[in-house]
Motif scaffolding. Structure first.
Motif, short mmCIF file in Angstrom:
data_model
loop_
_atom_site.label_atom_id
_atom_site.label_comp_id
_atom_site.label_asym_id
_atom_site.label_seq_id
_atom_site.Cartn_x
_atom_site.Cartn_y
_atom_site.Cartn_z
N ILE B 139 31.49 0.67 1.92
CA ILE B 139 30.87 1.27 0.93
C ILE B 139 30.83 0.70 -0.34
N PRO B 140 29.96 1.06 -1.30
CA PRO B 140 30.02 0.21 -2.59
C PRO B 140 31.00 0.52 -3.39
N SER B 141 31.33 -0.29 -4.41
CA SER B 141 32.50 -0.14 -5.18
C SER B 141 32.09 -0.32 -6.63
N ALA B 142 32.91 0.09 -7.65
CA ALA B 142 32.72 -0.57 -8.88
C ALA B 142 34.19 -0.33 -9.41
N ALA B 143 34.53 -1.55 -10.22
CA ALA B 143 35.88 -1.85 -10.67
C ALA B 143 35.84 -1.48 -12.12
N TYR B 144 37.14 -1.05 -12.69
CA TYR B 144 37.30 -0.71 -14.29
C TYR B 144 36.22 0.37 -14.61
N ARG B 157 26.50 8.19 -11.73
CA ARG B 157 26.31 7.20 -12.81
C ARG B 157 27.62 6.86 -13.52
N ARG B 160 31.25 0.97 -16.47
CA ARG B 160 32.43 0.09 -16.29
C ARG B 160 32.71 -0.88 -17.56
N LEU B 167 29.92 -2.08 -22.18
CA LEU B 167 30.15 -1.38 -20.88
C LEU B 167 28.86 -1.56 -20.07
N GLU B 168 29.01 -1.61 -18.68
CA GLU B 168 28.12 -1.81 -17.80
C GLU B 168 27.65 -0.50 -17.06
N ARG B 169 26.74 -0.09 -17.21
CA ARG B 169 26.17 1.23 -16.93
C ARG B 169 25.45 1.12 -15.32
N LYS B 170 25.76 1.89 -14.61
CA LYS B 170 24.96 1.66 -13.11
C LYS B 170 25.23 2.82 -12.24
N GLU B 171 24.34 3.04 -11.37
CA GLU B 171 24.17 4.18 -10.58
C GLU B 171 24.77 3.61 -9.08
N ILE B 172 25.68 4.44 -8.38
CA ILE B 172 26.17 4.12 -7.33
C ILE B 172 25.93 5.07 -6.38
N SER B 173 25.61 4.80 -5.09
CA SER B 173 25.56 5.92 -4.06
C SER B 173 26.83 6.22 -3.32
#
Lengths: 328, 260, 392
Positions: B139-144, B157, B160, B167-173
């Protein structure tokens, strides 16, 4: 072969890249190995030109989808490169990007990973990495049971390649461009939107490498401006003791101490802080502590590495001038 | 939303001295107390806030001996619905990879939309389990991560935290895994009614065999060679002279230590 | 509240953990009015609600985060000064009731972080400051003092604060100068004797207290100590009242008691005059909780020239807490919510030039208040005043 991933953010090669190159050259010289730098970008050439003198080989993968860092997009690209080139060691920055990417990549490839290392030895069949544990109170040596292995490198652990005293061979890397063969639907899983800034009220002094903290010795609120300016000049953050918060001179998120934040920056400059134990408990683990205080008996000197007995209001302007002169 | 939160019990060393024991492979633990890893408290709070908003369940999972139940019960008292503890000698022998494998195997047997963990463990500081676990779960992941916004039932949304206040703004499913940064929220206290209820909530224990994992599958890829104390700090060195002389010396020192 | 919604589990647990007194309460409200927090305008701490809510099992039953936060803050407000107990017509020991509630919370980390950290620090280092155990007796190095051995009459235990904190180290130093001048046969306790943990027990860390008490009782037994002099009323009450219940046989003497006796016996003679107006603050733990009111005053009155004044209406058993008890020392309430500031205000009104204290916690609280309030008042421990006057 030693490979490293060049870290690029907003069009800039980050300093950690040059620090990783120093480590790579140290290891390469000892092991007679070649260095491969990997660039993932929407425009590789400019970066390749900058670093080709430090690498034997450069691998570029170029695509608009690689304009910004994204673990899910980097993953198949880097997996292919590692599978094809089989480096002994793959270095990634221990940064916001690297901590997101490296464990995912290592697990996907079933490779050993050691994170946030500050030193590393490469042996014929393993690597030995040095890192901190317990918030820096302990160091540990960790060994990868096999190679290839991945390591993430702590920011600031090595000199930048230019500043290092290493004898670097005369290099001009051969540049290989690999095709980008990724299904764009991967962006459905994880998509970069934009960079933002942390709201200013959310200043986190625990994250700053340099803190300039003021205490009651600052005497009046108007004196804070000079300290703030000085903090900016040296790339630091302004912090303070409890009484400054009480006086309403600074917001609560700047407070160091048992009822504020516990900090351990690389440099902590304590100005006019006598060092109540509530304060000391919050900053005594800082790597370097410089204290300026009128009272030679002030407890702050019991935890400081460098002490100045004097009036901060006299010394600060002189110091600020000299710092600006030194910075040129 | 069904959320799984990975929790770790760690020795509470934030305010204490730490020493290496005689094996040089561990720290001296006799005088330490154990507590929930700090960042995991923020992960749990993130989960509880999402549950308050969207409904669903919060399941806690941890690897370790029976003592770890203290941490799980604390989480249950704060509002999690159930807990899973993974206990086996084989889990203790390995490394972060081993732990992630055990967690992945247990988590994959559950229905979930989101997996959360703290961004870093205060003991080993690896920051490794979260994304490793995501890779194993595919599965996708995002740290911090320090901000989580639910866009619809399929997307988040997130912000990170990168270096330098960016900050890094992203969309994750969904389903996805996030590791949560400290300071993201204000972890709650357990209320007494929560503490009372925690006692009746399910806490299941699994060993390696129950998870269909054997020694080979759980073998670590790295090993700890030794632990040692970092260099001892020096005592305060006083800079002396006139204000001008002091400022000269101090400027050089500040420049060096600040890395200007 | 309808009877069927009373939570008997919660009620019974608190009762079992020591909150039985809740049943005695008839809700007169005396405790709320007598609580030191009552004197602080922007704090509304309804003490009498605590026993009432215990009876209903209605303590921390909210599941709303903000309300839980507020309740935890309130429950850790009580400083355990026992002013309410002193006047309660039904003898309700609110301190016991509050402690019982806190014991439940501490086991689930539902306590302010600074207090939680202190538990870890005491376990790891034997003192609430988290400093190295082997440095406990560093303060005494300049006196070259022997450790206690059975040929000595007394052992001296300095309390962790004077032992580790430079701000109040002077208390231990002055005491040593007096003991040496009076030719008392004594040695200091070894670093095997840890923090007494009276404060931590009051904020609910019962296991820490029990574990530490065993360590200390064993260390004292091993060393063969029969009589122990202490500088802190908190150590005093721990050994005298709590440890004795656990089988500790040591006779504990607070420094003010010893000093008064030494003066009577002419073993120490204050000669140097101190021509100043001095006010004495009764620490709750020495005064209200252990009835030691006169010895500190006798010591002060023996100093030539010293004019002893009292805080009108608020002295002896009516003394108002400095705010340090039961963990208050570390809670660091925001400006406008500090008991020590309120007390200092009362003290200023006496016109005294020196505030005499007999407890390291009080000294810390008052010195900090005097600094932040920017007023001219010296805070001195009785040991300092006596040591100076006796020319030690």
């Amino acid at each position: 072969m030693i490979s490293l991933l060049i870290e690029i953010r907003e069009g800039q090669i980050k300093d950690i890249t040059y620090e990783m190159l120093t480590l790579a050259h140290k290891l390469a010289a000892a092991q007679k190995q070649e260095i491969t730098s990997i660039i993932l970008s929407d425009n590789c050439q400019q970066y390749a030109d900058t670093i080709k003198q430090y690498s034997h080989k450069i691998i570029c993968v170029e695509d608009p989808l690689l304009a910004n860092f994204n673990t899910q997009v980097y993953l198949p690209v880097l997996s292919n490169i590692i599978n094809d080139t089989k480096p002994n060691l793959f270095l990634i920055a221990s940064s916001g990007f690297g901590t997101d990417l490296a464990p995912y990549l290592a697990a996907s490839l079933n490779l050993p990973l050691i994170t946030d290392i500050f030193d590393l030895e490469l042996n014929p069949d393993n690597m030995l990495a040095r890192r901190s544990m317990y918030g820096g109170k302990i160091n540990a040596d960790i060994i990868s049971k096999s190679l290839p292995a991945i390591a993430t490198v702590r920011v600031g652990s090595f000199e930048k390649i230019l500043a290092s005293n290493l004898l670097i061979p005369n290099l001009s890397a051969e540049i290989t461009k690999l095709p980008f063969l990724i299904d764009p639907s991967i962006l459905e899983m994880s998509k970069f939107i934009e960079y933002g800034e942390v709201p200013t009220t959310g200043i986190d002094i625990t994250k700053s490498d340099i803190l300039i903290a003021v205490g009651r010795g600052i005497k009046e609120q108007k004196n804070l401006a000079a300290v703030e300016k000085f903090a900016q000049d040296i790339g630091g953050t302004l912090a303070c003791t409890r009484p400054i918060i009480d006086a309403g001179w600074l917001p609560k998120d700047r407070q160091v101490g048992s009822s504020g934040k516990t900090v351990k920056p690389k440099l902590y400059i304590a100005l006019g802080i006598s060092g109540a134990f509530q304060h000391i408990s919050g900053m005594k683990s800082s790597e370097n502590i410089i204290a300026v205080n009128k009272d030679p008996e002030a407890p702050i000197f019991s935890v400081a590495h460098y002490g100045v007995v004097g009036d901060l209001l006299k010394i600060l302007p002189l110091l600020a001038n000299r710092i600006n002169a030194l910075k040129g | 939303m069904d959320i799984i939160v990975c929790m770790k019990m760690v020795p509470d060393t934030s305010e204490t001295e730490v020493r290496v024991d005689s094996t040089n492979k561990d720290i001296l633990k006799v005088r330490l107390i154990y507590t929930t890893n700090e960042a995991d408290n923020y992960a749990l709070e993130t989960a509880l806030l999402l549950k308050e908003k969207l409904g669903g369940t919060v399941t806690l999972i941890s690897v370790g001996p029976q003592k770890v139940d203290e941490v799980l019960r604390m989480g249950l008292a704060k509002g999690a619905d159930r807990a899973i503890r993974l206990t086996d000698e084989l889990f203790d022998k390995g490394d972060a990879w081993t732990t992630a494998k055990a967690l992945a195997q247990a988590i994959s047997q559950n229905k979930y939309d989101l997996v959360l963990s703290g961004c870093i463990a205060s003991d080993d500081g690896y920051s490794q389990i979260g994304p490793t676990l995501a890779a194993l779960l595919k599965i996708p992941s995002a740290a911090y991560v320090n901000k989580v916004e639910v866009l619809d039932n399929t997307k988040l949304r997130i912000d990170r935290e990168l270096e330098g206040g960016i900050l890094e703004r992203k969309e994750i499913s969904l389903p996805a895994l996030l590791t949560i940064q400290t300071g993201t929220n204000t972890p709650r206290y357990a209320s007494i009614i929560g503490i009372k209820r925690a006692g009746a909530k399910p806490l299941d224990v699994f060993d390696a065999a129950k998870l269909n994992l054997d020694a080979q599958a759980l073998a670590g890829l790295t090993e700890l060679d030794k632990m040692y104390m970092p260099k001892v700090e020096s005592k305060a060195q006083f800079i002396q002279g006139s204000d001008d002389e002091i400022s000269d010396k101090l400027a050089t020192l500040v420049k060096e230590k600040a890395g200007l | 509240m309808p009877i069927e919604s009373i939570d008997k589990d919660i009620r019974n647990t608190i009762i079992e953990l020591g909150g039985t007194d809740a049943y005695k309460c008839y809700q007169c409200g005396m405790c709320t009015a007598l609580c030191p927090w009552f004197q602080i305008e922007n704090v509304n701490f309804l003490v009498n609600r605590i026993p009432h809510n215990v009876k209903l099992g209605n303590i921390m039953t909210s599941e709303v985060k903000q309300e839980i936060d507020k309740e935890v803050e309130e429950l850790f407000r009580c400083v355990g000064c026992d002013n309410c107990l002193a006047y309660c017509p039904r003898g309700v020991n609110i301190g016991d009731v509050v402690r019982a509630i806190r014991r439940i919370l501490v086991d689930y980390d539902s306590l302010p972080k600074t207090l939680k950290d202190i538990i870890a620090k005491v376990y790891s280092s034997g003192n609430p400051l988290g400093d190295a155990p082997e440095k406990r007796n560093n303060w005494a190095k300049k006196f070259d003092l022997p450790l206690y051995s059975p040929d000595k009459e007394y052992a001296y235990f300095a309390c962790c604060m004077p032992a580790y904190d430079n701000q109040v180290r002077k208390i231990a130093e002055a005491t040593i100068r007096i003991l040496l001048t009076a030719r008392i046969s004594f040695g200091i306790t070894s670093d095997d004797v840890w923090c007494c943990c009276e404060t931590m027990r009051n904020y609910g860390a019962e296991k820490l207290f029990q574990d530490t008490a065993q360590i200390n009782i064993n260390a004292i037994k091993q060393a063969g100590i029969n009589k122990m002099i202490v500088s802190s009323p908190h150590c005093y009450t721990a050994y005298k009242n709590d440890y004795s219940e656990l089988g500790c046989k040591v006779e504990v003497i607070h420094t003010t008691q010893l000093f008064a006796q030494l003066i009577k016996d002419k073993k120490i003679v204050p000669i140097k005059p101190l021509n100043k107006k001095v006010v004495y603050h009764d620490p709750c733990t020495l005064g209200r909780q252990n009835n030691i009111y006169e010895e500190p005053r006798e010591v002060l009155k023996s100093i030539p020239g010293l004019e002893l004044v009292e805080i009108e209406n608020f002295n002896r058993k009516d003394s108002v807490c400095c705010g340090a008890g039961s963990g208050g020392l570390w809670l660091d309430w925001q400006k406008g919510e500090r008991l020590s500031d309120t007390r200092i205000q009362q003290i200023i009104e006496t016109g005294a030039e020196i505030l005499a204290v007999s407890c390291p916690y009080c000294m810390q609280m008052f010195e900090d208040s005097v600094k932040t309030m920017d007023i001219n008042l010296e805070v001195k421990d009785i040991s300092e005043l006596l040591a100076e006057s006796a020319g030690t």
